[in-house]
Design a protein around this motif. Sequence first.
Motif, mmCIF file in Angstrom:
data_model
loop_
_atom_site.group_PDB
_atom_site.id
_atom_site.type_symbol
_atom_site.label_atom_id
_atom_site.label_comp_id
_atom_site.label_asym_id
_atom_site.label_seq_id
_atom_site.Cartn_x
_atom_site.Cartn_y
_atom_site.Cartn_z
ATOM 1 N N ASN A 170 -6.252 -2.722 -12.793
ATOM 2 C CA ASN A 170 -6.863 -2.138 -13.992
ATOM 3 C C ASN A 170 -7.184 -0.650 -13.825
ATOM 4 O OD1 ASN A 170 -8.895 -2.912 -12.220
ATOM 5 N ND2 ASN A 170 -10.327 -3.474 -13.840
ATOM 6 N N CYS A 171 -7.101 -0.115 -12.601
ATOM 7 C CA CYS A 171 -7.249 1.337 -12.410
ATOM 8 C C CYS A 171 -5.989 2.061 -12.859
ATOM 9 C CB CYS A 171 -7.516 1.665 -10.937
ATOM 10 S SG CYS A 171 -9.115 1.117 -10.342
ATOM 11 N N TYR A 172 -4.863 1.363 -12.918
ATOM 12 C CA TYR A 172 -3.575 1.980 -13.212
ATOM 13 C C TYR A 172 -3.101 1.748 -14.634
ATOM 14 C CZ TYR A 172 -3.450 1.913 -8.124
ATOM 15 O OH TYR A 172 -3.754 2.073 -6.807
ATOM 16 N N PHE A 173 -3.800 0.920 -15.388
ATOM 17 C CA PHE A 173 -3.364 0.587 -16.743
ATOM 18 C C PHE A 173 -3.739 1.710 -17.687
ATOM 19 C CE2 PHE A 173 -4.212 -1.176 -20.946
ATOM 20 C CZ PHE A 173 -2.971 -1.696 -21.235
ATOM 21 N N TYR A 174 -2.780 2.177 -18.466
ATOM 22 C CA TYR A 174 -3.028 3.242 -19.442
ATOM 23 C C TYR A 174 -2.994 2.652 -20.829
ATOM 24 C CZ TYR A 174 -1.897 6.178 -15.484
ATOM 25 O OH TYR A 174 -1.871 6.756 -14.247
ATOM 26 N N ASP A 175 -3.969 3.046 -21.645
ATOM 27 C CA ASP A 175 -4.009 2.588 -23.047
ATOM 28 C C ASP A 175 -3.087 3.427 -23.909
ATOM 29 O OD1 ASP A 175 -7.502 2.033 -22.658
ATOM 30 O OD2 ASP A 175 -5.877 0.589 -22.528
ATOM 31 N N SER A 231 -10.708 12.887 -5.952
ATOM 32 C CA SER A 231 -9.444 12.788 -5.230
ATOM 33 C C SER A 231 -8.276 12.890 -6.192
ATOM 34 C CB SER A 231 -9.384 11.448 -4.501
ATOM 35 O OG SER A 231 -8.133 11.281 -3.911
ATOM 36 N N GLY A 232 -7.201 13.469 -5.711
ATOM 37 C CA GLY A 232 -5.975 13.543 -6.489
ATOM 38 C C GLY A 232 -5.124 12.317 -6.241
ATOM 39 N N VAL A 233 -5.562 11.185 -6.743
ATOM 40 C CA VAL A 233 -4.842 9.926 -6.536
ATOM 41 C C VAL A 233 -3.630 9.884 -7.448
ATOM 42 C CG1 VAL A 233 -4.999 7.419 -6.749
ATOM 43 C CG2 VAL A 233 -6.945 8.717 -5.889
ATOM 44 N N THR A 234 -2.496 9.500 -6.883
ATOM 45 C CA THR A 234 -1.289 9.313 -7.665
ATOM 46 C C THR A 234 -1.294 7.904 -8.246
ATOM 47 O OG1 THR A 234 -0.079 10.783 -6.201
ATOM 48 C CG2 THR A 234 1.229 9.327 -7.604
ATOM 49 N N LEU A 235 -1.286 7.811 -9.561
ATOM 50 C CA LEU A 235 -1.353 6.517 -10.233
ATOM 51 C C LEU A 235 -0.060 6.258 -10.991
ATOM 52 C CD1 LEU A 235 -4.961 6.762 -11.714
ATOM 53 C CD2 LEU A 235 -4.255 5.720 -9.575
ATOM 54 N N GLY A 236 0.474 5.085 -10.814
ATOM 55 C CA GLY A 236 1.652 4.670 -11.571
ATOM 56 C C GLY A 236 1.296 3.469 -12.415
ATOM 57 N N GLU A 237 1.649 3.509 -13.691
ATOM 58 C CA GLU A 237 1.313 2.403 -14.579
ATOM 59 C C GLU A 237 1.844 1.098 -14.012
ATOM 60 O OE1 GLU A 237 1.352 1.283 -19.307
ATOM 61 O OE2 GLU A 237 2.446 3.022 -18.616
ATOM 62 N N ASN A 238 1.031 0.061 -14.083
ATOM 63 C CA ASN A 238 1.323 -1.288 -13.609
ATOM 64 C C ASN A 238 1.305 -1.422 -12.086
ATOM 65 O OD1 ASN A 238 1.625 -2.303 -16.253
ATOM 66 N ND2 ASN A 238 3.708 -1.521 -16.311
ATOM 67 N N ASP A 239 0.876 -0.388 -11.359
ATOM 68 C CA ASP A 239 0.671 -0.537 -9.924
ATOM 69 C C ASP A 239 -0.514 -1.464 -9.689
ATOM 70 O OD1 ASP A 239 2.720 1.019 -9.020
ATOM 71 O OD2 ASP A 239 1.488 2.766 -8.530
ATOM 72 N N ASN A 240 -0.597 -2.017 -8.508
ATOM 73 C CA ASN A 240 -1.732 -2.851 -8.135
ATOM 74 C C ASN A 240 -1.941 -2.697 -6.625
ATOM 75 O OD1 ASN A 240 -3.833 -4.744 -8.441
ATOM 76 N ND2 ASN A 240 -2.494 -6.358 -7.705
ATOM 77 N N MET A 285 0.845 -1.169 0.000
ATOM 78 C CA MET A 285 0.000 0.000 0.000
ATOM 79 C C MET A 285 0.896 1.240 0.000
ATOM 80 S SD MET A 285 -3.312 0.726 0.061
ATOM 81 C CE MET A 285 -3.746 -0.976 0.312
ATOM 82 N N ILE A 286 0.704 2.108 -0.971
ATOM 83 C CA ILE A 286 1.511 3.320 -1.071
ATOM 84 C C ILE A 286 0.812 4.499 -0.392
ATOM 85 C CG2 ILE A 286 2.449 5.026 -2.680
ATOM 86 C CD1 ILE A 286 2.876 2.714 -4.645
ATOM 87 N N ARG A 287 -0.485 4.643 -0.633
ATOM 88 C CA ARG A 287 -1.193 5.824 -0.150
ATOM 89 C C ARG A 287 -2.599 5.449 0.301
ATOM 90 N NH1 ARG A 287 -2.472 11.131 -3.812
ATOM 91 N NH2 ARG A 287 -3.823 12.136 -2.320
ATOM 92 N N THR A 288 -2.982 5.959 1.469
ATOM 93 C CA THR A 288 -4.330 5.764 1.992
ATOM 94 C C THR A 288 -4.988 7.121 2.151
ATOM 95 O OG1 THR A 288 -3.677 3.769 3.180
ATOM 96 C CG2 THR A 288 -5.691 4.853 3.903
#
Length: 87
Positions: free
Chosen positions: A82-87, A20-29, A1-4
């Motif tokens: 799948n929230c972090y996957f970018y097309d 929310s300003g969630v920080t997303l990194g590709e391939n995170d889970n 868990m990175i951020r709560t």
Amino acid sequence: MIRTTIYDIDLSCQLKRIYSGVTLGENDNLANRMGANVFRDGEAVDLSGYTAKGVFVRNGIDTIYIDGAVDGNTAYVDLPGNCYFYD
């Protein structure tokens, strides 16, 4: 868990959608947990027996439905890969 990120929500007040300003990194889970502490008139609401569900909108197009969990007066979801996957 990175951020709560946990918000306090009082059911006796007018509810509003929170972006929310969630920080997303590709391939995170499961790197971000989003949730709410639920109150009514300032008193904690026992959420025993309830379920938590989340809705995540990616790129303003894709909608991802997430099963969450409940602990005391807190309901939360952990954002799946799948929230972090970018097309």
